[in-house]
Design a protein around this motif. Structure first.
Motif, PDB file in Angstrom:
ATOM      1  N   HIS A  29       0.828  -1.198   0.000  1.00  0.00           N
ATOM      2  CA  HIS A  29       0.000   0.000   0.000  1.00  0.00           C
ATOM      3  C   HIS A  29       0.868   1.255   0.000  1.00  0.00           C
ATOM      4  CE1 HIS A  29      -2.842  -3.010   1.549  1.00  0.00           C
ATOM      5  NE2 HIS A  29      -3.793  -2.234   1.091  1.00  0.00           N
ATOM      6  N   GLN A  77      -1.551  -0.678  -3.798  1.00  0.00           N
ATOM      7  CA  GLN A  77      -2.890  -0.104  -3.679  1.00  0.00           C
ATOM      8  C   GLN A  77      -2.746   1.276  -3.043  1.00  0.00           C
ATOM      9  OE1 GLN A  77      -5.833  -2.454  -1.616  1.00  0.00           O
ATOM     10  NE2 GLN A  77      -7.245  -0.732  -1.392  1.00  0.00           N
ATOM     11  N   LYS A  82      -4.029   4.681  -1.128  1.00  0.00           N
ATOM     12  CA  LYS A  82      -4.963   5.385  -0.261  1.00  0.00           C
ATOM     13  C   LYS A  82      -4.508   6.842  -0.204  1.00  0.00           C
ATOM     14  CE  LYS A  82      -6.237   1.617   2.928  1.00  0.00           C
ATOM     15  NZ  LYS A  82      -7.712   1.677   2.849  1.00  0.00           N
ATOM     16  N   LEU A 117     -11.262   5.845  -6.300  1.00  0.00           N
ATOM     17  CA  LEU A 117     -10.601   6.080  -5.016  1.00  0.00           C
ATOM     18  C   LEU A 117     -11.580   6.232  -3.855  1.00  0.00           C
ATOM     19  CD1 LEU A 117      -7.665   8.663  -5.359  1.00  0.00           C
ATOM     20  CD2 LEU A 117      -7.549   6.367  -4.422  1.00  0.00           C
ATOM     21  N   GLU A 145     -13.463   4.573  -1.915  1.00  0.00           N
ATOM     22  CA  GLU A 145     -13.350   3.752  -0.704  1.00  0.00           C
ATOM     23  C   GLU A 145     -11.984   3.884  -0.045  1.00  0.00           C
ATOM     24  OE1 GLU A 145     -15.915   2.073   0.615  1.00  0.00           O
ATOM     25  OE2 GLU A 145     -17.110   2.946  -1.015  1.00  0.00           O
ATOM     26  N   ASP A 146     -11.065   4.578  -0.706  1.00  0.00           N
ATOM     27  CA  ASP A 146      -9.702   4.688  -0.196  1.00  0.00           C
ATOM     28  C   ASP A 146      -9.311   6.120   0.141  1.00  0.00           C
ATOM     29  OD1 ASP A 146      -8.865   1.911  -0.369  1.00  0.00           O
ATOM     30  OD2 ASP A 146      -9.010   2.153  -2.539  1.00  0.00           O
ATOM     31  N   HIS A 175      -5.339   2.161   9.573  1.00  0.00           N
ATOM     32  CA  HIS A 175      -5.612   2.026   8.141  1.00  0.00           C
ATOM     33  C   HIS A 175      -4.744   0.988   7.428  1.00  0.00           C
ATOM     34  CE1 HIS A 175      -8.061   5.654   8.526  1.00  0.00           C
ATOM     35  NE2 HIS A 175      -7.053   6.211   9.179  1.00  0.00           N
TER      36      HIS A 175
END
Length: 257
Positions: A33, A56, A58, A77, A79-80, A94
């Motif tokens: 992430h 991924q 965020k 994006l 949901e992030d 997170h």
């Protein structure tokens, strides 16, 4: 969407630099992430999203207007998006494991972001970011330099600092009144200061540079017993002391306690 002074916003407008910053994360085999701080209108975000095979993404954004803009323009994006103040979140909320950190960081909290990266060091192997050049210089400065100080010493105890490239004011809207620079932090395989000594280390460094024109025997008298700060070493000023030597002082203080 206009930049807001209260958030320290200066939006990057140069596509080349945005792409270059996004490509500066190279240790993606060490994390799954990436957290982008202060994405604003998404200039950097869109290039990070192109790297979905590597990680991924965020994003954390405190400005509610910018959150709405991101939701409308980057629906993938939704949901992030962490709609909070970066300085008030904790990574465990997170991320379960390691993550990369990146951003065109708000200039009004840039030094705090560097210190926060160090506080999150167990989960952040790599950080890339745009800062005022003055702050970037502080992060990378060595002993003897006028810019060598608290931030640089604390950062360099845990990270190697690489100066990547400079960015002029004309590449932003609105243009900042300062030069900017992108730096990359890579976590050291072995930190100079063990975790259990971090509190003492930070206390010593802050006390020393809080009175940077004084000798250590004066600036550290509130930290060490009087008999411990005698001798030639304590006649130095803080800018003459290496990161490793500050680490040794932290170890010494820990032993005394």
């Amino acid at each position: 969407m206009r930049a807001k002074k209260s958030y320290g916003q200066h939006f990057l407008t140069n596509e080349h630099f945005a792409q270059q910053i996004a490509q500066s994360l190279v240790l993606t085999d060490q994390y799954d992430h990436v957290l982008e701080v202060g994405p604003g209108r998404g200039m950097l975000t869109k290039y990070l999203l192109e790297r979905t095979g590597d990680f991924q993404l965020k994003v954390v954004e405190a400005d509610r207007d910018m959150v709405s803009y991101l939701e409308a323009n980057y629906p993938q994006l939704t949901e992030d998006i962490i709609a909070e103040d970066f300085m008030k979140i904790w990574p465990q909320q997170h991320f379960e494991g390691s993550f990369g950190l990146i951003g065109n960081y708000p200039y009004n909290i840039s030094s705090q972001i560097l210190i926060r990266t160090v506080e999150w060091r167990k989960q952040v192997p790599e950080m890339v970011g745009m800062f005022q050049k003055e702050v970037a210089d502080r992060a990378a400065a060595g002993p003897g330099s006028k810019t060598y100080g608290t931030v640089g010493v604390i950062v360099q105890a845990y990270y190697d600092v690489e100066m990547c490239f400079k960015v002029g004011p004309g590449n932003f809207n609105p243009p900042p009144k300062v030069q900017s620079a992108v730096i990359r932090l890579v976590r050291k395989a072995e930190p100079l200061v063990p975790d259990e000594q971090f509190k003492a280390f930070r206390q010593i460094v802050k006390a020393a540079f809080g009175q940077r024109r004084k000798m250590l025997r004066n600036s550290l008298k509130s930290v060490f017993p009087a008999e411990e700060i005698k001798g030639e070493f304590f006649q130095r000023r803080p800018e003459q002391v290496s990161v490793a030597e500050f680490a040794a002082l932290a170890n010494r203080l820990n032993v005394l306690k």
